[in-house]
Motif scaffolding. Structure first.
Motif, PDB file in Angstrom:
ATOM      1  N   PHE A 160       1.067  -1.181   0.232  1.00 41.76           N
ATOM      2  CA  PHE A 160      -0.047  -0.098   0.160  1.00 41.76           C
ATOM      3  C   PHE A 160       1.042   1.600  -0.074  1.00 41.76           C
ATOM      4  O   PHE A 160       2.640   1.297   0.413  1.00 41.76           O
ATOM      5  N   ASN A 161       0.353   2.217  -0.206  1.00 43.52           N
ATOM      6  CA  ASN A 161       0.990   3.729   0.243  1.00 43.52           C
ATOM      7  C   ASN A 161       1.054   3.762   0.747  1.00 43.52           C
ATOM      8  O   ASN A 161       0.561   4.528   1.576  1.00 43.52           O
ATOM      9  N   LYS A 189      -5.705  10.792  -1.843  1.00 40.48           N
ATOM     10  CA  LYS A 189      -4.521   9.750  -1.638  1.00 40.48           C
ATOM     11  C   LYS A 189      -4.889   8.686  -2.119  1.00 40.48           C
ATOM     12  O   LYS A 189      -5.165   7.544  -1.465  1.00 40.48           O
ATOM     13  N   GLU A 190      -4.855   8.075  -3.734  1.00 44.09           N
ATOM     14  CA  GLU A 190      -4.879   6.527  -3.495  1.00 44.09           C
ATOM     15  C   GLU A 190      -4.124   5.579  -2.449  1.00 44.09           C
ATOM     16  O   GLU A 190      -2.622   5.827  -2.316  1.00 44.09           O
ATOM     17  N   ILE A 191      -5.038   4.694  -2.358  1.00 42.90           N
ATOM     18  CA  ILE A 191      -4.862   3.180  -0.815  1.00 42.90           C
ATOM     19  C   ILE A 191      -3.540   2.693  -1.958  1.00 42.90           C
ATOM     20  O   ILE A 191      -2.885   2.631  -1.168  1.00 42.90           O
ATOM     21  N   GLY A 192      -3.912   1.928  -2.616  1.00 41.86           N
ATOM     22  CA  GLY A 192      -3.569   0.428  -3.093  1.00 41.86           C
ATOM     23  C   GLY A 192      -2.271   1.510  -3.669  1.00 41.86           C
ATOM     24  O   GLY A 192      -2.754   2.028  -4.878  1.00 41.86           O
ATOM     25  N   LYS A 193      -0.993   0.480  -4.196  1.00 40.96           N
ATOM     26  CA  LYS A 193      -0.528   1.220  -5.063  1.00 40.96           C
ATOM     27  C   LYS A 193      -0.668   0.808  -6.641  1.00 40.96           C
ATOM     28  O   LYS A 193      -1.183  -0.799  -7.099  1.00 40.96           O
ATOM     29  N   SER A 194      -0.358   1.839  -7.539  1.00 44.14           N
ATOM     30  CA  SER A 194      -1.370   1.274  -8.871  1.00 44.14           C
ATOM     31  C   SER A 194       0.022   0.310  -9.578  1.00 44.14           C
ATOM     32  O   SER A 194       1.094  -0.609  -9.891  1.00 44.14           O
TER      33      SER A 194
END
Length: 218
Positions: A160-161, A189-194
């Protein structure tokens, strides 16, 4: 609905600020403005904004930590806080391979909000400002339709970020040295890494939390 609530809180805080500086920030036993430091804690009702998934469900968490209320003028203070706060959501699934069940995302952050506190009455205030947080712990559990719960070992903090940030809007009631209130946190901010498994499961979602709290200042 959550975005409308957040926008309303932010707008109310900003538009009422000009006329409230005659309100007091000190308690009845104080003759001058003075900073306060205290502890607080409460309950989080959290979820995740997901662009193309409609079956996310609220998760109950907690928040606890320290705050400082630093008066700038009568009716206006800056309030930094340092919190340990639990966020996440429950996401249900139903497919041929896995059957029915839900994923429980438990995301624990160390969070630093910095808020402008504006009194609209002697004991009633609005607060608004940004927050930044660091993901201290993450675990995702799979609860199937038989009631069995397993931790998904492939998903942890590294998936996760680590950093999150967003906006906070809310209201509070101060009675002597005690404070109670409610807030809405809107993550940017997006939670999971792209491109990762966490990104696929969370569908590029962001944190969303309603926090209820009580505190005492000294």
């Amino acid at each position: 609905m959550k975005r409308i609530m957040c926008a309303a809180l932010l707008t109310a805080a900003l538009t009422t600020g000009a006329g409230v500086f005659a309100q007091e920030q000190q308690t009845t036993g104080e003759s001058t403005l003075s900073p306060k430091f205290g502890i607080k804690g409460g309950v989080n009702l959290t979820n995740m904004f997901v662009d193309d998934v409609s079956d996310e469900n609220m998760k109950v968490g907690f928040n606890a930590g320290f705050f400082a209320k630093l008066p700038v003028a009568r009716g206006f203070s800056i309030q930094p806080e340092l919190l340990y706060t639990s966020k996440g959501a429950k996401l249900t699934y139903d497919n041929i391979i896995e059957g029915e069940g839900e994923y429980r995302f438990n995301l624990n952050y160390i969070e630093l909000p910095v808020l402008a506190v504006i009194n609209v009455a002697k004991n009633f205030n609005l607060h608004v400002g940004p927050y930044v947080s660091y993901l201290a712990e993450a675990n995702i559990k799979d609860l199937d339709d038989d009631g069995d719960m397993d931790e998904i070992a492939d998903l942890n903090t590294d998936n996760f970020n680590r950093w999150d940030y967003g906006l906070v809007g809310g209201l509070g009631i101060d009675i002597s040295n005690f404070t109670i209130g409610a807030r809405y946190n809107y993550g940017l901010k997006e939670i999971g890494k792209s491109g990762s498994l966490s990104g696929q499961l969370t569908k590029d979602s962001r944190n969303s939390a309603v926090s209820l709290y009580i505190g005492i200042g000294f």
